[in-house]
Design a protein around this motif. Structure first.
Motif, PDB file in Angstrom:
ATOM      1  N   UNK A  14      -9.624 -14.126   0.393  1.00  0.00           N
ATOM      2  CA  UNK A  14      -8.438 -13.632  -0.320  1.00  0.00           C
ATOM      3  C   UNK A  14      -8.595 -12.159  -0.659  1.00  0.00           C
ATOM      4  N   UNK A  15      -9.776 -11.780  -1.161  1.00  0.00           N
ATOM      5  CA  UNK A  15     -10.017 -10.390  -1.556  1.00  0.00           C
ATOM      6  C   UNK A  15     -10.013  -9.455  -0.353  1.00  0.00           C
ATOM      7  N   UNK A  16     -10.630  -9.878   0.742  1.00  0.00           N
ATOM      8  CA  UNK A  16     -10.649  -9.029   1.935  1.00  0.00           C
ATOM      9  C   UNK A  16      -9.242  -8.830   2.490  1.00  0.00           C
ATOM     10  N   UNK A  17      -8.455  -9.897   2.523  1.00  0.00           N
ATOM     11  CA  UNK A  17      -7.090  -9.770   3.023  1.00  0.00           C
ATOM     12  C   UNK A  17      -6.264  -8.874   2.093  1.00  0.00           C
ATOM     13  N   UNK A  18      -6.388  -9.112   0.783  1.00  0.00           N
ATOM     14  CA  UNK A  18      -5.641  -8.304  -0.186  1.00  0.00           C
ATOM     15  C   UNK A  18      -6.041  -6.834  -0.086  1.00  0.00           C
ATOM     16  N   UNK A  19      -7.338  -6.570   0.068  1.00  0.00           N
ATOM     17  CA  UNK A  19      -7.815  -5.188   0.187  1.00  0.00           C
ATOM     18  C   UNK A  19      -7.304  -4.545   1.467  1.00  0.00           C
ATOM     19  N   UNK A  20      -7.298  -5.300   2.541  1.00  0.00           N
ATOM     20  CA  UNK A  20      -6.797  -4.786   3.823  1.00  0.00           C
ATOM     21  C   UNK A  20      -5.330  -4.374   3.700  1.00  0.00           C
ATOM     22  N   UNK A  91      -2.128 -17.233  -3.107  1.00  0.00           N
ATOM     23  CA  UNK A  91      -3.278 -16.604  -3.748  1.00  0.00           C
ATOM     24  C   UNK A  91      -3.497 -15.201  -3.199  1.00  0.00           C
ATOM     25  N   UNK A  92      -3.339 -15.007  -1.891  1.00  0.00           N
ATOM     26  CA  UNK A  92      -3.518 -13.695  -1.276  1.00  0.00           C
ATOM     27  C   UNK A  92      -2.447 -12.718  -1.756  1.00  0.00           C
ATOM     28  N   UNK A  93      -1.214 -13.197  -1.876  1.00  0.00           N
ATOM     29  CA  UNK A  93      -0.130 -12.332  -2.348  1.00  0.00           C
ATOM     30  C   UNK A  93      -0.389 -11.898  -3.786  1.00  0.00           C
ATOM     31  N   UNK A  94      -0.802 -12.853  -4.632  1.00  0.00           N
ATOM     32  CA  UNK A  94      -1.094 -12.526  -6.031  1.00  0.00           C
ATOM     33  C   UNK A  94      -2.208 -11.492  -6.123  1.00  0.00           C
ATOM     34  N   UNK A  95      -3.270 -11.671  -5.344  1.00  0.00           N
ATOM     35  CA  UNK A  95      -4.388 -10.721  -5.356  1.00  0.00           C
ATOM     36  C   UNK A  95      -3.944  -9.351  -4.848  1.00  0.00           C
ATOM     37  N   UNK A  96      -3.063  -9.332  -3.847  1.00  0.00           N
ATOM     38  CA  UNK A  96      -2.568  -8.066  -3.305  1.00  0.00           C
ATOM     39  C   UNK A  96      -1.752  -7.308  -4.349  1.00  0.00           C
ATOM     40  N   UNK A  97      -0.876  -8.006  -5.039  1.00  0.00           N
ATOM     41  CA  UNK A  97       0.000  -7.359  -6.016  1.00  0.00           C
ATOM     42  C   UNK A  97      -0.807  -6.760  -7.170  1.00  0.00           C
ATOM     43  N   UNK A  98      -1.786  -7.482  -7.692  1.00  0.00           N
ATOM     44  CA  UNK A  98      -2.521  -6.982  -8.849  1.00  0.00           C
ATOM     45  C   UNK A  98      -3.531  -5.894  -8.475  1.00  0.00           C
ATOM     46  N   UNK A  99      -3.974  -5.858  -7.224  1.00  0.00           N
ATOM     47  CA  UNK A  99      -4.938  -4.829  -6.820  1.00  0.00           C
ATOM     48  C   UNK A  99      -4.259  -3.572  -6.272  1.00  0.00           C
ATOM     49  N   UNK A 100      -2.989  -3.685  -5.890  1.00  0.00           N
ATOM     50  CA  UNK A 100      -2.268  -2.547  -5.317  1.00  0.00           C
ATOM     51  C   UNK A 100      -2.273  -1.306  -6.221  1.00  0.00           C
ATOM     52  N   UNK A 101      -1.994  -1.434  -7.545  1.00  0.00           N
ATOM     53  CA  UNK A 101      -1.937  -0.218  -8.372  1.00  0.00           C
ATOM     54  C   UNK A 101      -3.236   0.592  -8.363  1.00  0.00           C
ATOM     55  N   UNK A 102      -4.390  -0.081  -8.315  1.00  0.00           N
ATOM     56  CA  UNK A 102      -5.661   0.645  -8.301  1.00  0.00           C
ATOM     57  C   UNK A 102      -5.807   1.451  -7.016  1.00  0.00           C
ATOM     58  N   UNK A 103      -5.440   0.829  -5.894  1.00  0.00           N
ATOM     59  CA  UNK A 103      -5.511   1.547  -4.618  1.00  0.00           C
ATOM     60  C   UNK A 103      -4.522   2.709  -4.614  1.00  0.00           C
ATOM     61  N   UNK A 104      -3.335   2.471  -5.099  1.00  0.00           N
ATOM     62  CA  UNK A 104      -2.277   3.490  -5.106  1.00  0.00           C
ATOM     63  C   UNK A 104      -2.665   4.685  -5.976  1.00  0.00           C
ATOM     64  N   UNK A 105      -3.085   4.428  -7.216  1.00  0.00           N
ATOM     65  CA  UNK A 105      -3.390   5.517  -8.147  1.00  0.00           C
ATOM     66  C   UNK A 105      -4.604   6.322  -7.679  1.00  0.00           C
ATOM     67  N   UNK A 106      -5.608   5.635  -7.151  1.00  0.00           N
ATOM     68  CA  UNK A 106      -6.789   6.344  -6.678  1.00  0.00           C
ATOM     69  C   UNK A 106      -6.465   7.210  -5.471  1.00  0.00           C
TER      70      UNK A 106
END
Length: 602
Positions: A14-20, A91-106
């Motif tokens: 889930x984390x790898x897919x969300x990070x990708x 689960x992958x969609x939820x992980x993607x949505x919550x991790x997106x802001x960190x990737x975006x802001x950085x």
């Protein structure tokens, strides 16, 4: 160790897919926002970072409304007998949505840290926006983006609330490590909770530590290279330069209105270098940026070699990359992630074969006497070498116009003098239009045949350097060009006037203008004489002196001794050899203000 390790595998995939997914979405959104100048930017920004500040359960609830059976996406998917709720995809969609802001802001922060001049110079070299992104923005932002990837992965790995709301806690299907910890504690199995907690901490920290180690190693290598380069003697700074550009001239008539500044200039120039002189904020650099297309004038026309670059009435505004303008910025704006050869090759036509490309780069290296430095990076070069690389890069693209924005300001005195001589040779061989911005009056005089003096965004005087230095139009032009002696003046006759502040009557050669305001004389043109009966000759006393390595500035009081060090009328500059001859002579001394040297100003 639990017998069922499925939570670990579910969390990892889930984390790898969300990070990708967030890697591409975050970078895309960040780069778009980096260049976005439209309305509602703060609202869009708020939407992007909302999952970072909202409670995860709220995010999960909103996702459930969106993807649930009665939601817009849920209804659409139901037509195809598909569902997201209570599946691993949820689960992958939820992980993607919550991790997106960190990737975006950085990623956004990394793009914002890039020197804007690097992007501007890439455009002047003809690069398209997509090329600039792949070859400049992305490589320079990559260390920050890598940190964002690590943070996004760690955040996705630890996601609990949103996943529970959208995907539920189904063992072997949607139960991830955080859920396994929660339900193990709830069941009283502390050992299993410890196992999962240690696992997730180890995975998260290992990613962060590896990223930090990579960045530290990269920084250490750069530091070592800098120490090595400090021990390398600067190479011979003389160089030859050439250009194959032909030019018929530049015509510019523009206005640029800003909140606290109004640029309004009209002039034309040919292949002889034109120096732009003026105080800080006079509009010198703004003119260059408008010509290059970095800034857009409010209205007006810019024509280079009969090609209209900008015409507000006709709606013409040629993109920066198509203007064929070479721009040398103050900080040279070399791409730090590219070596010398790659920097020079950046603006060369992409249609060139590899062999011809290398041949062209080698020709520039030889012309600038940079042989053997092609594999070095900008941080491994001296200031003079960096300047030559930047100039070689600008000339390699065969520009029709060359814009030099204070290219010597960051150099020490010795190197400045050497490179100034070399620049003179370069501009002699270059046949295109050249504009040279400087604060230094002597620098402009040595390098440029013609000068444009600017004052508060307006043309104060435009002409040959001889005309401007000998007959400045106004007192401000005289000040900008280095004159230090001024007096209010009143006309007595066509060849005679009274210098009020000097308390003397002067004979002049020029006809006194109708709007006479001031009279002036340059410090080095004041003559000491032994003949007190010459016209325009007056007794003087020394108030104080100021010394430079080669000259002495004498502050002189006319007609009577000075009361203090600030009581003086004129400043005279003499070489030290002359000072040795006159310093012990008794007072009064006599100064002669030659009528031909007197400047009458409106």
């Amino acid at each position: 160790m639990p017998q069922d390790l499925s939570p670990l595998w579910i969390s990892l995939k889930t984390s790898f897919l969300a990070t990708f997914i967030t890697f591409f979405m975050g970078i895309g959104a960040a780069y778009w926002m980096f260049g976005y100048r439209g309305k509602g930017k703060s609202i869009i920004e708020g939407i992007f970072i909302a999952p970072l500040i909202l409670p995860p359960t709220v995010v999960g609830f909103l996702l459930l409304l969106f993807f649930g059976r009665n939601g817009p996406v849920g209804k659409l998917m139901e037509l195809f007998n598909l569902t997201i709720v209570f599946t691993w995809y949820g689960a992958a969609i939820a992980a993607t949505v919550v991790s997106f802001p960190l990737m975006y802001k950085t990623a956004l922060g990394s793009f914002e840290q890039i020197d804007a001049n690097l992007l501007r110079v890439a455009r002047t070299l003809g690069a398209k926006e997509l090329t600039i992104f792949w070859r400049v923005s992305l490589p320079l932002a990559f260390p920050g983006i890598l940190a964002g990837v690590t943070l996004a992965f760690a955040r996705a790995l630890g996601e609990f609330g949103a996943t529970l709301m959208l995907a539920g806690n189904i063992p072997g299907q949607t139960q991830n490590v955080p859920m396994a910890i929660y339900f193990a504690v709830e069941a009283g199995d502390i050992n299993e909770a410890w196992f999962w907690a240690v696992s997730i901490v180890a995975i998260s920290l290992s990613g962060i530590i590896l990223t930090n180690l990579w960045q530290e190693q990269k920084h250490k290598v750069r530091s070592i290279n800098k120490e090595i380069d400090k021990q390398i003697e600067p190479e011979n700074q003389s160089f030859l330069a050439s250009s194959r550009s032909s030019a018929s001239g530049l015509f510019i008539d523009i206005e640029k209105k800003l909140a606290n500044f109004h640029l309004q200039v009209a002039f034309n120039t040919d292949s002889q270098p034109l120096g732009l002189l003026g105080a800080s904020g006079a509009g010198k650099s703004m003119i260059l940026r408008c010509i290059a297309g970095i800034e857009t004038p409010t209205q007006g026309v810019i024509v280079l070699n009969n090609k209209v670059l900008f015409d507000s009435k006709k709606g013409i505004d040629i993109p920066v990359r198509n203007r064929r303008i070479g721009f040398l910025f103050q900080n040279y704006a070399l791409f730090p992630h590219l070596n010398v050869a790659q920097n020079i090759a950046f603006g060369l036509p992409k249609k060139l074969s590899c062999g011809n490309l290398n041949l062209e780069v080698e020709k520039q290296l030889i012309a600038m006497e940079l042989q053997g430095l092609g594999d070095r990076y900008p941080h491994q070069l001296s200031g003079g070498q960096q300047q030559r690389v930047a100039l070689a890069r600008a000339l390699a693209s065969q520009p029709e116009g060359l814009l030099l924005d204070e290219p010597f300001c960051a150099l020490d005195t010795h190197l400045r003098s050497q490179l100034e001589q070399q620049m003179t040779e370069t501009l002699t061989d270059y046949s295109g239009v050249t504009l040279f911005v400087t604060h230094n009056m002597e620098e402009a005089y040595r390098l440029c045949a013609n000068l444009l003096v600017l004052e508060n965004g307006k043309e104060a005087h435009h002409g040959s350097k001889y005309e401007i230095f000998q007959h400045p139009a106004t007192m401000n032009v005289a000040k900008i060009t280095g004159c230090k002696n001024f007096s209010r003046a009143v006309c007595i006759s066509s060849q005679q006037l009274e210098a009020i502040d000097w308390n003397c009557t002067l004979q002049v050669v020029e006809s006194v203008p109708n709007k006479l305001s001031h009279i002036g004389i340059r410090a080095h043109q004041i003559v000491f004489t032994n003949d007190p009966y010459q016209e325009n000759t007056f007794p003087c006393w020394l108030a104080r002196t100021s010394e430079t390595p080669h000259r002495i500035t004498l502050f002189l009081k006319l007609h009577s001794p000075a009361r203090n060090v600030h009581d003086h009328h004129l400043q005279a500059e003499v070489y030290k050899e002359k000072w040795v001859k006159i310093k012990n002579l008794p007072f009064p001394w006599y100064v002669h203000l030659e009528p031909l040297r007197l400047m009458l100003m409106e």
